[in-house]
Design a protein around this motif. Structure first.
Motif, PDB file in Angstrom:
ATOM      1  N   ASN A 130     -11.019   9.367  18.779  1.00 28.33           N
ATOM      2  CA  ASN A 130     -12.084   9.178  19.778  1.00 28.33           C
ATOM      3  C   ASN A 130     -12.605   7.753  19.856  1.00 28.33           C
ATOM      4  O   ASN A 130     -13.333   7.409  20.788  1.00 28.33           O
ATOM      5  CB  ASN A 130     -13.254  10.143  19.500  1.00 28.33           C
ATOM      6  CG  ASN A 130     -13.831   9.958  18.118  1.00 28.33           C
ATOM      7  OD1 ASN A 130     -13.089  10.020  17.136  1.00 28.33           O
ATOM      8  ND2 ASN A 130     -15.114   9.716  18.018  1.00 28.33           N
ATOM      9  N   ARG A 137     -13.343  14.883  15.537  1.00 29.78           N
ATOM     10  CA  ARG A 137     -14.167  15.944  14.939  1.00 29.78           C
ATOM     11  C   ARG A 137     -15.166  16.555  15.895  1.00 29.78           C
ATOM     12  O   ARG A 137     -15.610  17.668  15.677  1.00 29.78           O
ATOM     13  CB  ARG A 137     -14.839  15.488  13.651  1.00 29.78           C
ATOM     14  CG  ARG A 137     -15.600  14.221  13.676  1.00 29.78           C
ATOM     15  CD  ARG A 137     -16.148  13.950  12.267  1.00 29.78           C
ATOM     16  NE  ARG A 137     -16.364  12.534  12.065  1.00 29.78           N
ATOM     17  CZ  ARG A 137     -16.719  12.001  10.919  1.00 29.78           C
ATOM     18  NH1 ARG A 137     -16.886  12.787   9.879  1.00 29.78           N
ATOM     19  NH2 ARG A 137     -16.898  10.709  10.821  1.00 29.78           N
ATOM     20  N   ASP A 175     -11.651  18.151  12.147  1.00 30.55           N
ATOM     21  CA  ASP A 175     -12.363  17.385  11.127  1.00 30.55           C
ATOM     22  C   ASP A 175     -11.437  17.354   9.922  1.00 30.55           C
ATOM     23  O   ASP A 175     -11.171  18.387   9.307  1.00 30.55           O
ATOM     24  CB  ASP A 175     -13.693  18.086  10.792  1.00 30.55           C
ATOM     25  CG  ASP A 175     -14.478  17.331   9.730  1.00 30.55           C
ATOM     26  OD1 ASP A 175     -13.870  16.529   8.988  1.00 30.55           O
ATOM     27  OD2 ASP A 175     -15.702  17.549   9.643  1.00 30.55           O
ATOM     28  N   LYS A 211      -7.438   4.121  -0.434  1.00 38.03           N
ATOM     29  CA  LYS A 211      -6.207   3.675   0.233  1.00 38.03           C
ATOM     30  C   LYS A 211      -5.064   3.488  -0.779  1.00 38.03           C
ATOM     31  O   LYS A 211      -3.897   3.724  -0.457  1.00 38.03           O
ATOM     32  CB  LYS A 211      -6.457   2.398   1.038  1.00 38.03           C
ATOM     33  CG  LYS A 211      -7.377   2.599   2.246  1.00 38.03           C
ATOM     34  CD  LYS A 211      -6.816   3.599   3.259  1.00 38.03           C
ATOM     35  CE  LYS A 211      -7.623   3.618   4.558  1.00 38.03           C
ATOM     36  NZ  LYS A 211      -7.133   4.571   5.553  1.00 38.03           N
ATOM     37  N   PRO A 267      -2.816  -1.783   9.642  1.00 35.77           N
ATOM     38  CA  PRO A 267      -2.907  -2.212  11.044  1.00 35.77           C
ATOM     39  C   PRO A 267      -3.409  -3.638  11.239  1.00 35.77           C
ATOM     40  O   PRO A 267      -3.529  -4.102  12.378  1.00 35.77           O
ATOM     41  CB  PRO A 267      -3.915  -1.209  11.633  1.00 35.77           C
ATOM     42  CG  PRO A 267      -4.803  -0.863  10.485  1.00 35.77           C
ATOM     43  CD  PRO A 267      -3.938  -0.903   9.254  1.00 35.77           C
TER      44      PRO A 267
HETATM   45  P1  NDP Z   1     -13.325   3.324  13.041  1.00 34.64           P
HETATM   46  O1  NDP Z   1     -14.415   3.436  12.037  1.00 34.64           O
HETATM   47  O2  NDP Z   1     -13.516   2.479  14.226  1.00 34.64           O
HETATM   48  O3  NDP Z   1     -12.876   4.795  13.523  1.00 34.64           O
HETATM   49  C1  NDP Z   1     -12.630   5.769  12.549  1.00 34.64           C
HETATM   50  C2  NDP Z   1     -12.172   7.029  13.230  1.00 34.64           C
HETATM   51  O4  NDP Z   1     -11.943   8.021  12.220  1.00 34.64           O
HETATM   52  C3  NDP Z   1     -13.219   7.598  14.186  1.00 34.64           C
HETATM   53  O5  NDP Z   1     -12.575   8.173  15.285  1.00 34.64           O
HETATM   54  C4  NDP Z   1     -13.882   8.663  13.332  1.00 34.64           C
HETATM   55  O6  NDP Z   1     -14.481   9.713  14.077  1.00 34.64           O
HETATM   56  C5  NDP Z   1     -12.672   9.175  12.586  1.00 34.64           C
HETATM   57  N1  NDP Z   1     -13.040   9.990  11.438  1.00 34.64           N
HETATM   58  C6  NDP Z   1     -13.721   9.650  10.337  1.00 34.64           C
HETATM   59  N2  NDP Z   1     -13.870  10.709   9.538  1.00 34.64           N
HETATM   60  C7  NDP Z   1     -13.273  11.753  10.164  1.00 34.64           C
HETATM   61  C8  NDP Z   1     -13.101  13.119   9.855  1.00 34.64           C
HETATM   62  N3  NDP Z   1     -13.588  13.674   8.732  1.00 34.64           N
HETATM   63  N4  NDP Z   1     -12.428  13.904  10.724  1.00 34.64           N
HETATM   64  C9  NDP Z   1     -11.920  13.385  11.862  1.00 34.64           C
HETATM   65  N5  NDP Z   1     -12.069  12.111  12.223  1.00 34.64           N
HETATM   66  C10 NDP Z   1     -12.747  11.301  11.371  1.00 34.64           C
HETATM   67  O7  NDP Z   1     -12.064   2.835  12.208  1.00 34.64           O
HETATM   68  P2  NDP Z   1     -10.725   2.078  12.692  1.00 34.64           P
HETATM   69  O8  NDP Z   1     -10.310   2.550  14.014  1.00 34.64           O
HETATM   70  O9  NDP Z   1     -10.898   0.644  12.426  1.00 34.64           O
HETATM   71  O10 NDP Z   1      -9.723   2.606  11.562  1.00 34.64           O
HETATM   72  C11 NDP Z   1      -8.629   3.455  11.830  1.00 34.64           C
HETATM   73  C12 NDP Z   1      -7.715   3.435  10.623  1.00 34.64           C
HETATM   74  O11 NDP Z   1      -7.283   2.096  10.366  1.00 34.64           O
HETATM   75  C13 NDP Z   1      -8.398   3.904   9.332  1.00 34.64           C
HETATM   76  O12 NDP Z   1      -7.479   4.634   8.559  1.00 34.64           O
HETATM   77  C14 NDP Z   1      -8.735   2.603   8.629  1.00 34.64           C
HETATM   78  O13 NDP Z   1      -8.872   2.750   7.242  1.00 34.64           O
HETATM   79  C15 NDP Z   1      -7.536   1.758   9.004  1.00 34.64           C
HETATM   80  N6  NDP Z   1      -7.740   0.326   8.881  1.00 34.64           N
HETATM   81  C16 NDP Z   1      -8.611  -0.330   9.706  1.00 34.64           C
HETATM   82  C17 NDP Z   1      -8.789  -1.692   9.573  1.00 34.64           C
HETATM   83  C18 NDP Z   1      -9.689  -2.474  10.471  1.00 34.64           C
HETATM   84  O14 NDP Z   1      -9.799  -3.696  10.271  1.00 34.64           O
HETATM   85  N7  NDP Z   1     -10.319  -1.879  11.470  1.00 34.64           N
HETATM   86  C19 NDP Z   1      -8.088  -2.464   8.517  1.00 34.64           C
HETATM   87  C20 NDP Z   1      -7.188  -1.670   7.731  1.00 34.64           C
HETATM   88  C21 NDP Z   1      -7.034  -0.332   7.913  1.00 34.64           C
HETATM   89  P3  NDP Z   1     -16.093   9.799  14.368  1.00 34.64           P
HETATM   90  O15 NDP Z   1     -16.334   9.033  15.633  1.00 34.64           O
HETATM   91  O16 NDP Z   1     -16.314  11.256  14.486  1.00 34.64           O
HETATM   92  O17 NDP Z   1     -16.781   9.179  13.194  1.00 34.64           O
END
Ligand code: NDP
Length: 256
Positions: free
Chosen positions: A13, A39, A65, A180, A206
């Motif tokens: 999302n 979620r 979730d 991680k 990423p």
């Molecule tokens: P964001 O915080 O922007 O988004 C995280 C997403 O994960 C949201 O959609 C959130 O949903 C969802 N989420 C969290 N917990 C749950 C759950 N229990 N069930 C379902 N959905 C959940 O993070 P990014 O987009 O930046 O990160 C995406 C991936 O990339 C992650 O694995 C992160 O660790 C990895 N990453 C990101 C980096 C960066 O610089 N951005 C660097 C290295 C790795 P909700 O809106 O409901 O909270």
């Protein structure tokens, strides 16, 4: 080139997950089905995803979730119904959380919460969708392994690299780094365990990306568009020889 019939993204999302869905459906020969899970599909945080899904027939928004086993099972049942006997080609375990912390401030509650979402979540999601992934591999006429055929992509982070402990200066993030590192081990276990099913398994860093999470650590250099564009190209190039590896968005090897 990535050429999947069906793909599922967790945490789709916002951030990288939302952009993955956007770029997948924007491809000229995009997937027939994109299962965009989050979620709270009815909540305000899913509005961007809903707007996107309204424009593309193949996008199915489903609640999941990843910290709730019953929610994962319910999503797997619905995806199985949607696919009507076909397999799922690509599972992207993207959802994760990060809680700012230092060695001094870290708590058992936060460590457990982050481990549950970032490690147990991808493990249970992979378990639940494994029959569909195996089916996709079995029904494919393609030789070898690829993300177009059957694959699990665990979105990891160089922050969890034991060798580099990427940007310790930016933040200690004990809960996140440890989760991680554990996700990377899960990827290696999946690589060994799922090889006989023809399912390719990789950990993907990423880059440091301008999302809510990335920007919470400082001035992230990469736009979400650039990160995801390059990452999808990389996924499209992966073959059997990349199985069980840790790669970054550009396809370069990341030290474990
Ligand atoms: P964001 O915080 O922007 O988004 C995280 C997403 O994960 C949201 O959609 C959130 O949903 C969802 N989420 C969290 N917990 C749950 C759950 N229990 N069930 C379902 N959905 C959940 O993070 P990014 O987009 O930046 O990160 C995406 C991936 O990339 C992650 O694995 C992160 O660790 C990895 N990453 C990101 C980096 C960066 O610089 N951005 C660097 C290295 C790795 P909700 O809106 O409901 O909270």
């Amino acid at each position: 080139m990535l050429n999947v019939r069906s793909v599922l993204v967790t945490g789709s999302n916002r951030g990288i997950g939302l952009e993955l869905v956007r770029q997948l459906v924007g491809k000229s020969k995009g997937p027939e089905w994109v299962f965009a899970t989050c979620r709270d599909p009815e909540g305000p945080r899913a509005q961007d995803l809903k707007n996107l899904a309204a424009k593309y027939r193949g996008v199915r928004i489903l609640p999941m979730d990843t910290s709730d086993p019953s929610s994962i099972q319910a999503a797997a049942t619905r995806v199985t119904e949607h696919l009507q006997g076909a397999g799922l080609n690509l599972l992207i375990n993207n959802a994760a959380i990060l809680r700012p912390s230092t060695l001094e401030s870290e708590t058992s509650e936060v460590m457990a919460e982050v481990y549950k979402t970032n490690v147990i979540g991808p493990m249970l999601v992979s378990q639940a969708f494994w029959p569909l992934l195996r089916k996709a591999s079995q029904e494919s006429s393609q030789k070898g392994m690829s993300c177009s055929k059957a694959a699990i992509v665990n979105v990891s982070s160089e922050g969890g690299s034991i060798a580099t402990v990427y940007r310790w200066d930016l933040g200690h993030f004990i809960n996140y780094r440890c989760s991680k590192a554990a996700l990377n081990m899960l990827t290696r276990c999946q690589f060994l365990g799922y090889a006989e099913d023809g399912i390719l398994c990789v950990a993907l860093h990423p880059g440091w990306v301008q999302t809510d999470m990335g920007s919470s650590a400082g001035q992230a250099p990469l736009t979400v568009d650039a990160s995801v564009g390059a990452a999808l190209n990389t996924l499209g190039r992966l073959t059997e020889k990349d199985n069980g590896t840790f790669v970054n968005w550009e396809g370069a090897a990341v030290p474990w």
